[in-house]
Design a protein around this motif. Structure first.
Motif, PDB file in Angstrom:
ATOM      1  N   LYS A  96       3.977  -4.454   6.648  1.00 28.26           N
ATOM      2  CA  LYS A  96       3.494  -3.138   7.048  1.00 28.26           C
ATOM      3  C   LYS A  96       1.980  -3.147   7.023  1.00 28.26           C
ATOM      4  O   LYS A  96       1.367  -3.766   6.173  1.00 28.26           O
TER       5      LYS A  96
ATOM      6  N   GLY B 160      -1.492  -0.539   7.113  1.00 27.98           N
ATOM      7  CA  GLY B 160      -1.847   0.871   6.931  1.00 27.98           C
ATOM      8  C   GLY B 160      -3.338   1.030   6.784  1.00 27.98           C
ATOM      9  O   GLY B 160      -4.056   0.075   6.556  1.00 27.98           O
TER      10      GLY B 160
ATOM     11  N   ALA C 198       7.682  -2.555  -3.922  1.00 31.76           N
ATOM     12  CA  ALA C 198       6.894  -2.196  -2.740  1.00 31.76           C
ATOM     13  C   ALA C 198       6.703  -0.685  -2.683  1.00 31.76           C
ATOM     14  O   ALA C 198       5.612  -0.177  -2.400  1.00 31.76           O
ATOM     15  N   ASP C 199       7.789  -0.027  -2.997  1.00 32.99           N
ATOM     16  CA  ASP C 199       7.760   1.424  -3.007  1.00 32.99           C
ATOM     17  C   ASP C 199       6.734   1.972  -3.995  1.00 32.99           C
ATOM     18  O   ASP C 199       5.997   2.917  -3.707  1.00 32.99           O
TER      19      ASP C 199
ATOM     20  N   GLU D  33       3.164   1.491  -2.822  1.00 32.30           N
ATOM     21  CA  GLU D  33       2.904   2.575  -1.865  1.00 32.30           C
ATOM     22  C   GLU D  33       2.549   3.865  -2.623  1.00 32.30           C
ATOM     23  O   GLU D  33       1.557   4.518  -2.344  1.00 32.30           O
ATOM     24  N   ARG D  34       3.411   4.174  -3.558  1.00 31.75           N
ATOM     25  CA  ARG D  34       3.311   5.455  -4.238  1.00 31.75           C
ATOM     26  C   ARG D  34       2.114   5.504  -5.193  1.00 31.75           C
ATOM     27  O   ARG D  34       1.320   6.426  -5.163  1.00 31.75           O
TER      28      ARG D  34
ATOM     29  N   CYS E  70      -1.326   3.312  -3.107  1.00 34.86           N
ATOM     30  CA  CYS E  70      -1.807   3.833  -1.831  1.00 34.86           C
ATOM     31  C   CYS E  70      -1.935   5.352  -1.840  1.00 34.86           C
ATOM     32  O   CYS E  70      -2.886   5.895  -1.306  1.00 34.86           O
ATOM     33  N   ASN E  71      -1.008   6.036  -2.431  1.00 38.88           N
ATOM     34  CA  ASN E  71      -1.015   7.500  -2.325  1.00 38.88           C
ATOM     35  C   ASN E  71      -1.584   8.201  -3.542  1.00 38.88           C
ATOM     36  O   ASN E  71      -2.570   8.915  -3.448  1.00 38.88           O
TER      37      ASN E  71
ATOM     38  N   TRP F 239      -0.071  -7.158  -1.566  1.00 35.48           N
ATOM     39  CA  TRP F 239      -0.826  -6.050  -0.959  1.00 35.48           C
ATOM     40  C   TRP F 239      -2.255  -6.490  -0.904  1.00 35.48           C
ATOM     41  O   TRP F 239      -2.782  -7.084  -1.835  1.00 35.48           O
TER      42      TRP F 239
ATOM     43  N   CYS G 137      -6.266  -5.251   0.492  1.00 32.12           N
ATOM     44  CA  CYS G 137      -6.989  -4.098   1.008  1.00 32.12           C
ATOM     45  C   CYS G 137      -8.470  -4.436   1.119  1.00 32.12           C
ATOM     46  O   CYS G 137      -9.038  -5.074   0.225  1.00 32.12           O
TER      47      CYS G 137
ATOM     48  N   TYR H 271      -5.319  -1.543   4.464  1.00 31.16           N
ATOM     49  CA  TYR H 271      -4.483  -2.421   3.654  1.00 31.16           C
ATOM     50  C   TYR H 271      -3.306  -2.986   4.438  1.00 31.16           C
ATOM     51  O   TYR H 271      -2.916  -2.456   5.479  1.00 31.16           O
TER      52      TYR H 271
ATOM     53  N   ILE I  61       0.628  -4.651   3.536  1.00 30.70           N
ATOM     54  CA  ILE I  61       1.583  -4.884   2.460  1.00 30.70           C
ATOM     55  C   ILE I  61       2.712  -5.729   3.025  1.00 30.70           C
ATOM     56  O   ILE I  61       3.162  -5.500   4.152  1.00 30.70           O
TER      57      ILE I  61
END
Ligand code: ADP
Ligand code: MG
Length: 616
Positions: free
Chosen positions: A8, A10, A89-90, A93-94, A97-98, A154, A156, A162, A164
């Protein structure tokens, strides 16, 4: 194992372009904390896994938990590796990244345009991980969750773009690889990294190792490290139960942390439960001479991670000579000054520390009075200053306050006042100079009255505070009055005596003359300067040091009509020499009150020689 579908790309969304420049610019001055942030994340990851294991939700493998900080000068990388909980991975992301960025967005909205220093931002707003971009232009994460989820890679850029994808890693845990930019090159040094780790990570709960990748190949499998020694002490003394710690341990800890070969005077192990929930050990250092810095050092920790030194919002100013460690897990890892100043929690910690210090002093006083008296000279400056600054502190230690007495020994304020009750109720007589005021002291002592020795400026300021705090207590210097020195009976021939002495003593200075009966018949006359007038004088001197007046305007010469010489004077026994005798008595009273100026001294000697020549 790399799953192509997982790949992925992003961009760290709309906010990116705001955040990365801020990270670089605002945090510039404290770049080195990137290492603290990443190592503490690694330590958190280990702690989480440990907790899962203790809850039986994870079967611990045999690997020892550890964090490795490694660097490679040729590749220009610094890597922080842990064998903790890892991320799926989730979760990357959480959490990476977020989550982190939503904190940053919140920050930007709140503080945009404000000129606050950077220390409040990181961590507080979840920017901890991103502090790595202060020194790196690219950061990789290779992580594998402790669950069955596949490993994740990952990467960036400093622009916030970034990628992943599936990663290549078998063991649970995380490696953060920082590709060091020109801004961070100074950190590609073993010395520098060790220094930072020692400052921030000396007591972190997971063992930390520093490795130069070019010197020794790090063993692929964790735990094969052999006899290396970790940077840190994972079980610092303050985390232990006070009843399990020995005197030797406290001393050794002190010496190690503060590099002071002298034993501390005393220490306090604080273990504050809910709701304060902080631990710490505070030491009172032995200060040998006044040239030594009075400033101590209280190190503030957050779950064994060093945060800052000497946070004056936590330790009141007058306790800043204390040394020690405080671990406050309720504070955010990154605390800003403004946060500390406005935090009710911080002021409660501070109040608790003040209480603990006062309790310690009181218990030393109550249980080991002799030792307390021994160390009083070392602690009295701080105790008196503390009382002046803080009424509450005074109230707590009031009963343990000591007065050093002229000629040795100590009395508490209460003991002194109890003894004073009959002869001089509410009055504390003190001397500021044992030699200069010897005549007066002797007169008080002859009356059985104890004289307190206040030989520093602080003492007298302290006395003024006590007068404000305590009802009906007044401090009076020995040369301020004769109330307690009077003898029996009325002054005889008072008028004639006063006239005579006014004539000889009024050499340019305003002086009141009074005839009195003093108990000590050997003393013909003494000078008094009222307590209030002298204090006023001292204050003026402080504000206008260039304009010293020779004598306070309200000096009074007390002539003792019981003294044989004075008696003979009033009986006319000295004939025409009366003036010279009176003059000599006045000069001697002056000499016993204060040092003479050069002119006064010359005149005094000249008069004295003349006086001697009159002897037949
Ligand atoms: P904070 O530590 O305050 O939560 P960070 O930006 O330092 O904020 O980290 C964000 C999150 O990323 C952490 O809360 C954690 O969930 C995750 N994380 C960071 N580093 C690691 C790591 N080494 N192992 C596992 N999770 C990590
Ligand atoms: Mg963090």
């Amino acid at each position: 194992m790399a799953d192509e579908n997982m790949k992925k790309n992003g961009g760290i969304s709309v906010e990116t372009e705001h955040i990365f420049p801020i990270i670089k610019k605002w945090l510039y001055s404290e770049k080195e904390i990137f290492l603290r942030e990443l190592v503490s994340n690694a330590s958190d990851a280990v702690t989480k896994l440990r907790r899962l294991a203790s809850l039986g939700q994870y079967e611990a493998d045999t690997d020892a938990y550890r964090i490795t900080v490694s660097f490679n000068k040729s590749d220009k990388t610094i890597t922080v590796t842990d064998n903790g909980i890892g991320m799926t991975a989730d979760e990357v992301e959480r959490y990476i990244c977020n989550m982190a960025l939503s904190g940053a967005v919140e920050f930007i909205q709140k503080y945009e345009g404000e000129q606050e220093s950077g220390d409040g931002i990181i961590g507080h707003f979840g920017l901890g991980f991103y502090s790595s971009f202060m020194v790196a232009d690219r950061v990789d994460i290779l992580t594998k969750s402790y669950t069955d989820a596949p490993a994740v890679f990952w990467t960036c850029t400093e622009e916030g773009n970034y990628e992943i994808e599936a990663g290549d890693r078998d063991a649970h845990g995380t490696s953060i690889v920082m590709h060091i930019s020109a801004d961070g090159e100074e950190y590609l040094s073993e010395y520098k990294l060790r220094e930072i780790l020692e400052r921030y990570c000396s007591f972190m709960p997971t063992e930390i190792y520093l490795v130069d990748e070019e010197k020794e190949e790090e063993p692929k499998k964790d735990g094969e490290a052999g006899a290396e020694t970790p940077i840190n002490d994972t079980h610092p003394l303050w985390q232990k139960n006070p009843s399990d710690c020995t005197e030797e341990e406290y001393k050794a800890f002190y010496q190690k942390v503060f590099n002071d070969y002298k034993d501390p005077l005393f220490y306090m192990h604080i273990n504050a439960d809910y709701p304060l929930n902080f631990k710490g050990i505070l030491y009172f250092p032995r200060i040998r001479d006044q040239y030594e810095s009075l400033e101590g050092k209280v190190k503030l920790y957050y779950n064994q991670v060093f945060v800052a030194d000497n946070i004056k919002e936590v330790i009141p100013e007058y306790l800043l000579m204390l040394r020690g460690v405080l671990d406050c897990p309720e504070l955010p890892l990154n605390v800003s000054r403004s946060y500390l100043q406005n935090s009710g929690y911080v002021s409660k910690i501070s109040a608790h520390i003040i209480k603990k210090v006062a309790d310690k002093l009181n218990s030393l006083f109550n249980q080991q009075r002799e030792r307390f008296e021994e160390i009083w000279k070392d602690i009295r400056t701080f105790v008196e200053y503390g009382c002046m600054c803080d009424r509450k502190f005074y109230d707590r230690v009031e009963k343990s306050l000591l007065f050093a007495l002229v000629g040795g020994g100590f009395m508490t304020k209460e003991e002194y006042l109890a003894e004073a009750k009959e002869k001089h109720e509410g009055k504390v007589y003190y001397a500021t100079d044992e030699k200069l005021q010897a005549q007066y002291i002797a007169m008080y002592e002859a009356k059985g009255i104890k004289v307190v020795l206040f030989d520093s400026i602080l003492d007298t300021r302290f006395a003024e505070s006590v007068e404000r705090y305590a009802d009906g207590v007044k401090f009076i210097r020995v040369d301020a009055e004769t109330d307690a020195l009077k003898g029996d009976g009325e002054a005889e021939n008072a008028e004639a005596i006063v006239t005579l002495f006014e004539k000889v003593a009024n050499d340019g200075v305003k002086l009141t003359v009074r005839a009195e009966v003093l108990a000590d018949e050997t003393v013909p006359a003494i000078l008094n300067i009222s307590e209030d007038a002298r204090r006023m004088e001292e204050m003026m001197k402080m504000y206008m040091p260039d304009n010293p007046s020779p004598m306070p305007s309200e000096a009074t010469l007390i002539v003792n009509t019981k003294n044989p010489i004075v008696k003979r004077l009033s009986d006319g026994g000295y004939g025409e020499k009366a003036d010279a005798v009176a003059k000599q008595i006045y000069s001697l009273a002056l000499v016993s009150q204060r040092p003479l100026s050069a002119d006064e001294m010359k005149r005094f000697l000249k008069d004295s020689y003349e006086f001697l020549s009159m002897l037949s």
